[in-house]
Design a protein around this motif. Sequence first.
Motif, mmCIF file in Angstrom:
data_model
loop_
_atom_site.group_PDB
_atom_site.id
_atom_site.type_symbol
_atom_site.label_atom_id
_atom_site.label_comp_id
_atom_site.label_asym_id
_atom_site.label_seq_id
_atom_site.Cartn_x
_atom_site.Cartn_y
_atom_site.Cartn_z
ATOM 1 N N ARG A 161 3.660 4.999 8.104
ATOM 2 C CA ARG A 161 4.870 4.172 7.973
ATOM 3 C C ARG A 161 6.071 4.812 8.675
ATOM 4 O O ARG A 161 6.918 4.138 9.206
ATOM 5 N N HIS A 182 -0.824 8.486 4.766
ATOM 6 C CA HIS A 182 -0.403 7.087 4.597
ATOM 7 C C HIS A 182 1.080 6.937 4.898
ATOM 8 O O HIS A 182 1.507 6.080 5.632
ATOM 9 N N VAL A 199 -2.527 -2.789 10.199
ATOM 10 C CA VAL A 199 -2.913 -4.188 10.008
ATOM 11 C C VAL A 199 -2.057 -4.813 8.898
ATOM 12 O O VAL A 199 -1.528 -5.923 9.051
ATOM 13 N N ASP A 200 -1.884 -4.095 7.801
ATOM 14 C CA ASP A 200 -1.028 -4.595 6.699
ATOM 15 C C ASP A 200 0.364 -4.905 7.223
ATOM 16 O O ASP A 200 0.964 -5.941 6.908
ATOM 17 N N MET A 201 0.863 -3.983 8.024
ATOM 18 C CA MET A 201 2.232 -4.103 8.554
ATOM 19 C C MET A 201 2.354 -5.336 9.470
ATOM 20 O O MET A 201 3.327 -6.086 9.403
ATOM 21 N N SER A 229 -5.366 2.450 10.933
ATOM 22 C CA SER A 229 -5.620 1.036 11.212
ATOM 23 C C SER A 229 -5.253 0.164 10.017
ATOM 24 O O SER A 229 -4.613 -0.875 10.159
ATOM 25 N N ARG A 230 -5.684 0.584 8.832
ATOM 26 C CA ARG A 230 -5.421 -0.228 7.641
ATOM 27 C C ARG A 230 -3.927 -0.450 7.453
ATOM 28 O O ARG A 230 -3.462 -1.561 7.219
ATOM 29 N N LYS A 231 -3.167 0.595 7.567
ATOM 30 C CA LYS A 231 -1.709 0.493 7.398
ATOM 31 C C LYS A 231 -1.098 -0.419 8.448
ATOM 32 O O LYS A 231 -0.205 -1.225 8.159
ATOM 33 N N GLY A 279 -9.128 -4.744 7.028
ATOM 34 C CA GLY A 279 -8.432 -6.003 6.738
ATOM 35 C C GLY A 279 -8.184 -6.865 7.964
ATOM 36 O O GLY A 279 -7.200 -7.616 8.010
ATOM 37 N N THR A 336 -7.473 5.123 8.140
ATOM 38 C CA THR A 336 -6.184 5.084 7.438
ATOM 39 C C THR A 336 -5.099 4.439 8.298
ATOM 40 O O THR A 336 -4.357 3.574 7.820
ATOM 41 N N ARG A 343 0.428 -8.023 9.444
ATOM 42 C CA ARG A 343 0.333 -9.253 8.626
ATOM 43 C C ARG A 343 1.664 -9.511 7.908
ATOM 44 O O ARG A 343 2.140 -10.637 7.870
ATOM 45 N N ALA A 344 2.225 -8.434 7.358
ATOM 46 C CA ALA A 344 3.493 -8.602 6.640
ATOM 47 C C ALA A 344 4.592 -9.106 7.571
ATOM 48 O O ALA A 344 5.545 -9.764 7.125
#
Length: 472
Positions: free
Chosen positions: A339, A335, A371-373, A367-369, A422, A365, A375-376
């Motif tokens: 980043r 994870h 996508v969050d990034m 992709s999820r990170k 997400g 793992t 969106r943020a």
Amino acid sequence: MQAEPSNRPYEECGVVGIWGAPGAAGLAALGLHALQHRGQEAAGIVSHDESRFYQRKGLGLVGDVFGDPRDIAQLPGDCAIGHNRYATTGATLLRNVQPLFADFEFGGLAVAHNGNLTNAQTLRQALVKRGCIFQSTTDTEVFVHLIAISLYSTVKERLIDAAKQVKGAYSVVCLDQDTLIGLRDPLGVRPLVLGKLAEGGWMLASETCALEIVGAEFVRDVEPGELVVIDKSGVTSCRPFKNTASRFCVFEYIYFSRPDSQVEGRSVYQARKQIGVELAKESPIPADVIVPVPDSGVPSAMGYAAESKLPFEMGIIRNHYVGRTFIEPTDQIRHLGVRMKHSANHSVLAGKRVVLVDDSIVRGTTSRKIVDMVRAAGATEVHMRISSPPTKHPCFYGIDTPEESKLLAATHSVEEMAKVIGVDSLAFISFDGLYRALNHVNRSEASHRYCDACFTSDYPVELVDREGRLIA
Ligand code: AMP
């Protein structure tokens, strides 16, 4: 001394061989550097001059192991073979680092191998019963022992004898005092190419990008089931196995090979771009910007953007000074790795409907990170397009994949995967689309020419060890 975990390393690797060129070890190191994407855990070179063999092996990148000019100076001679290793399970031990070198009845021999044998455990047990003492846990050592006990006289015959007993995927390079030998398994699952060095001499390598770096001319692919022998008289070839249709690994096109390499006469970069084109035809979506997950998603995102006539933007920036996140051992570090490796380019993403393009989803793992990034960073919608079919099954032929239960696509439908990751929508290339991109009419015309077992579970080489374990 601690016992090593019993789970055997699955190896993704790069191999090179140099014959008849002064400073062979330096050329081999450059070749390994170009093949660094095939393995980052360890590197090794064995060279030979008129009198003897020399070796240097170490853990880390090629630049770490051969970074000092003295490292290469200690490897004199006109011939060398080299290996990059990346194993996922089992301890990282120096004794597992290739090339393996042994003294035989006929003299010294160094062996390096890319791929994975599917009957290595079974053969190993039989060899141990006969009194063979194994020094490492790599599959390659099985070759070494089979060569040692073979009743044939020449290295070539002994290697053929060994190859007829192993099953799996193997692109092997061997060096004895007179010859460099290259061998591809009968189905040609992993690549191996032959090149000619500008100053004279020959080169074998996993990919053409290793030829490029030393200015060698690409001669041809070593063919599935072909054994090439390079010595004073030039290159000779033989086909020790009965003819079978080849099954090249389709994941080499999708992810594993370097985009500037040519495999089977086709540019990996152009193939990836074309997969992106097919993906856009199959799964279009209204959006403002197409963003690749770098580096692996870049060519297919370019194809997707061109076909959908939407702007291609580097909305995610990759920091190249960290290793692959995939290779980190724990989920927590993985994870964090994402980043460290990727960051969002706000100027491209804020207020936009974004299509992210990547080559594959393994655990999910990354992709999820990402996508969050995204969106943020202010994206209003995030869609994901993947340039491979869902990865549902492990590879037993040399590409590192986690066990089936850890593959997101093995336990989730596409809709469920979209939720986990997400995204607003998720689509994978179809088999027809993938094979059209590789210049075939459709899946049924093409899939028997490739190994696509990670998507289909159609394993073209018998999984002897695995089946044995299941029965036991
Ligand atoms: P994951 O977070 O497990 O879903 O990792 C998926 C990412 O890892 C994709 O973006 C791929 O680019 C990359 N990947 C896929 N297969 C491999 C592999 N065998 N070794 C290293 N990286 C991989």
